[in-house]
Design a protein around this motif. Structure first.
Motif, PDB file in Angstrom:
ATOM      1  N   TRP A   1      -1.457   3.889  -1.481  1.00 25.07           N
ATOM      2  CA  TRP A   1      -2.816   3.513  -1.104  1.00 25.07           C
ATOM      3  C   TRP A   1      -3.030   3.572   0.400  1.00 25.07           C
ATOM      4  N   LEU A   2      -2.020   3.956   1.177  1.00 27.03           N
ATOM      5  CA  LEU A   2      -2.183   4.001   2.625  1.00 27.03           C
ATOM      6  C   LEU A   2      -3.268   5.005   3.003  1.00 27.03           C
TER       7      LEU A   2
ATOM      8  N   HIS B   1       2.345   1.938  -3.515  1.00 26.52           N
ATOM      9  CA  HIS B   1       1.336   2.359  -4.490  1.00 26.52           C
ATOM     10  C   HIS B   1       0.539   3.583  -4.035  1.00 26.52           C
TER      11      HIS B   1
ATOM     12  N   LYS C   1       0.825  -1.204   0.000  1.00 22.00           N
ATOM     13  CA  LYS C   1       0.000   0.000   0.000  1.00 22.00           C
ATOM     14  C   LYS C   1       0.865   1.262   0.000  1.00 22.00           C
TER      15      LYS C   1
END
Length: 91
Positions: free
Chosen positions: A19-20, A17, A14
């Protein structure tokens, strides 16, 4: 990624990318406050996530860098390349 523990794989995936669920991403998902939950001083984005100067974040970041350095050593990564990677993270 296979060498990471099962607990850390989702986090690093994550993180890589972006996406956290950090402040700026949460704000886009209808949460009002994008302030850093650690230092409570700045708008939390991916850059602030790794540069936050709160003691808990700096401790976590240093442990992550040390772990990466150890992993690179285990894989016999060229010392100059290893230094470039590890020192590049600090910039």
């Amino acid at each position: 990624m296979r060498r990471l523990s099962r607990d850390l794989r989702p986090f690093y995936l994550k993180f890589l990318h972006r996406w956290l669920p950090i402040g700026s991403r949460l704000a886009k998902m209808h949460q009002d406050d994008a302030t850093c939950p650690t230092c409570h001083m700045y708008h939390e984005d991916h850059i602030h996530f790794v540069t936050c100067e709160h003691s808990s974040r700096t401790t976590w970041m240093q442990a992550s860098i040390d772990g990466l350095d150890a992993l690179l050593k285990t894989h016999l990564t060229d010392p100059d390349l290893r230094a470039l990677i590890v020192n590049g993270i600090h910039v």
